[in-house]
Motif scaffolding. Sequence first.
Motif, PDB file in Angstrom:
ATOM      1  N   GLY A 199      37.293  50.159  52.182  1.00 47.51           N
ATOM      2  CA  GLY A 199      37.939  51.136  51.314  1.00 47.51           C
ATOM      3  C   GLY A 199      38.784  50.469  50.248  1.00 47.51           C
ATOM      4  O   GLY A 199      38.807  50.902  49.081  1.00 47.51           O
ATOM      5  N   ALA A 200      39.494  49.407  50.632  1.00 47.51           N
ATOM      6  CA  ALA A 200      40.303  48.692  49.643  1.00 47.51           C
ATOM      7  C   ALA A 200      39.424  48.056  48.571  1.00 47.51           C
ATOM      8  O   ALA A 200      39.775  48.056  47.385  1.00 47.51           O
ATOM      9  N   ALA A 201      38.261  47.509  48.984  1.00 46.59           N
ATOM     10  CA  ALA A 201      37.350  46.926  48.001  1.00 46.59           C
ATOM     11  C   ALA A 201      36.814  47.990  47.048  1.00 46.59           C
ATOM     12  O   ALA A 201      36.696  47.764  45.838  1.00 46.59           O
ATOM     13  N   GLY A 202      36.490  49.196  47.584  1.00 40.65           N
ATOM     14  CA  GLY A 202      36.036  50.279  46.721  1.00 40.65           C
ATOM     15  C   GLY A 202      37.102  50.696  45.725  1.00 40.65           C
ATOM     16  O   GLY A 202      36.818  50.949  44.547  1.00 40.65           O
ATOM     17  N   ALA A 203      38.364  50.775  46.212  1.00 38.75           N
ATOM     18  CA  ALA A 203      39.459  51.135  45.307  1.00 38.75           C
ATOM     19  C   ALA A 203      39.638  50.075  44.226  1.00 38.75           C
ATOM     20  O   ALA A 203      39.900  50.388  43.056  1.00 38.75           O
ATOM     21  N   ALA A 204      39.515  48.788  44.621  1.00 40.07           N
ATOM     22  CA  ALA A 204      39.638  47.721  43.632  1.00 40.07           C
ATOM     23  C   ALA A 204      38.517  47.796  42.592  1.00 40.07           C
ATOM     24  O   ALA A 204      38.752  47.572  41.393  1.00 40.07           O
ATOM     25  N   LEU A 205      37.295  48.128  43.029  1.00 41.41           N
ATOM     26  CA  LEU A 205      36.185  48.259  42.094  1.00 41.41           C
ATOM     27  C   LEU A 205      36.422  49.407  41.126  1.00 41.41           C
ATOM     28  O   LEU A 205      36.161  49.306  39.920  1.00 41.41           O
ATOM     29  N   LEU A 206      36.943  50.526  41.645  1.00 40.95           N
ATOM     30  CA  LEU A 206      37.248  51.663  40.782  1.00 40.95           C
ATOM     31  C   LEU A 206      38.318  51.297  39.761  1.00 40.95           C
ATOM     32  O   LEU A 206      38.224  51.649  38.573  1.00 40.95           O
ATOM     33  N   ALA A 207      39.346  50.568  40.229  1.00 39.51           N
ATOM     34  CA  ALA A 207      40.398  50.141  39.303  1.00 39.51           C
ATOM     35  C   ALA A 207      39.839  49.211  38.236  1.00 39.51           C
ATOM     36  O   ALA A 207      40.262  49.251  37.072  1.00 39.51           O
ATOM     37  N   LEU A 208      38.865  48.362  38.614  1.00 41.88           N
ATOM     38  CA  LEU A 208      38.253  47.468  37.646  1.00 41.88           C
ATOM     39  C   LEU A 208      37.486  48.238  36.581  1.00 41.88           C
ATOM     40  O   LEU A 208      37.550  47.918  35.389  1.00 41.88           O
ATOM     41  N   VAL A 209      36.775  49.294  37.000  1.00 37.28           N
ATOM     42  CA  VAL A 209      36.037  50.119  36.034  1.00 37.28           C
ATOM     43  C   VAL A 209      36.999  50.807  35.080  1.00 37.28           C
ATOM     44  O   VAL A 209      36.795  50.845  33.856  1.00 37.28           O
ATOM     45  N   VAL A 210      38.088  51.373  35.622  1.00 37.36           N
ATOM     46  CA  VAL A 210      39.070  52.050  34.778  1.00 37.36           C
ATOM     47  C   VAL A 210      39.708  51.071  33.795  1.00 37.36           C
ATOM     48  O   VAL A 210      39.904  51.377  32.614  1.00 37.36           O
TER      49      VAL A 210
END
Length: 360
Positions: free
Chosen positions: A213-224
Motif C-alpha cells: 500500500g505504501a508503494a502504491g501511495a508513493a507511485l500515486l504521489a509520483l504521478v501527481v
Amino acid sequence: MTQMTTLSPTSLSLARLLDAFSAFIDLAAGFGADLRGRLTRGAAVRVVEGEAGVFTLALPDGTAAFRLDHAAAPLLPEVAAALKGREVELALDSGRFLFRPLELPRGAAAFLDGIVRSQIDRLTPWSAAEAAYGFTPPEDAPDDRLALTVAATARARISPLIDRLKAQGAGAIRVTTQPDGMGAPIRVLDHAASGAASGVAGVRRVLLAVLGGAAGAALLALVVSGLVGGSLDAELDDITQRIAAQRRAMVAARDGQGGAGGQLAALERRKREAPATVLVLEALSQVLPDDTYVTELQMEGDKVEVAGVSREAAALVRLLEQSRQFAEATFVAPTTRAAGEAGERFHISARILLPMEAMR
C-alpha cells in the motif's frame, strides 16, 4: 554439453537487494509475532524438578506433583489445564548439567553468545548443535578480564520433557537451571510455541500488504508530482532568469558602470587589506613551537588574541616579535598553571602585519 548462465552485475545487485528485503521482513515479522504472543498469552507458569525426577507445579489450591517421562501416567486434569496455552519455565535440577568456569578479556563482553558457542565443544563432551547451554552474567575478574560460568547438557536428555509439555498444549517453553550458590537461574534453551511459525507468516503477510500500500501511495504521489512539475519548471526558469539579471547588474556595478560601484570597490579594497584568518593561522603555526597548543583565537581588524597552553609561555612574546608577521605582542593576562597540565596557560595580544606590511 552443459550451458553456463552468467548473471550481469545488475541482476546480482537486484538479487542481493531482494534477499536483504526478505530478511528484513522476516525479522520484523518475527518481532511482531513475538510481541503479539506476549500480549495474548497468559502469565508464565513454573515447573520445578525435584528429587527422583518428580516435578511440581503451583496451582491456585495447592501444589501438584507429577512426572514428565514418557512412561508416566497421564497428567492430572488440573495440571494439564494449567499448562495449556501458557508459557512454561522448566526449572531442571542442576544435576543434569555440567558447569564450567570461563574467563575472557573484557573486550569480549559484546560477543559473549558467539564466543561461548565456539567454546562448547572444548568445555563439554558435546558440540554446540548437540548441547543445550547457557551462561551466567559476566563478572569482573583480575587483569581486566571477565568471569562467567557455562551450564550445558545434551539436548537429547531434555527433549523428552519438552515433548511431553508440548503434548499437553504448552506454549513457549524456557528451560533453566539454578546451581547451588548462584542467584539468578541460567537460561539454557528456548523452545518457541507450536503456532509461532504460522503467527510469523501471518504478520509477514500483513507487513507485505502495508508495504505494498505504501508503494502504491508513493507511485500515486509520483504521478501527481509529474503533473504539477510542468508549472514548477516554468517558475524555476523565471527564478533562474532573475538571478542571471541580478548577477549581470552586480558585475556592472563592480566595474563602475552603476551607482553601487563605489560601495563594491570599497568592499573589494577592505577584503584585500584585511588579514585572512587562514593566513593568520598559517603564520601562527610557523611561529609557535611544537609544544604550544592554541585553544582560542580571536581577530578584530589588525589585532589578534591567542590563548592556549605552552611549556615556555614567556618565550612566546619574543617569538612573535621576531617574526615578520606580527608585532606589538604582549600578555593580556598573567600566565597560569593548572593541576595535571604539562604547560602554562597564556593569553597574548599582537598586531597583524599580514598581508601588506609583511610583504614589504
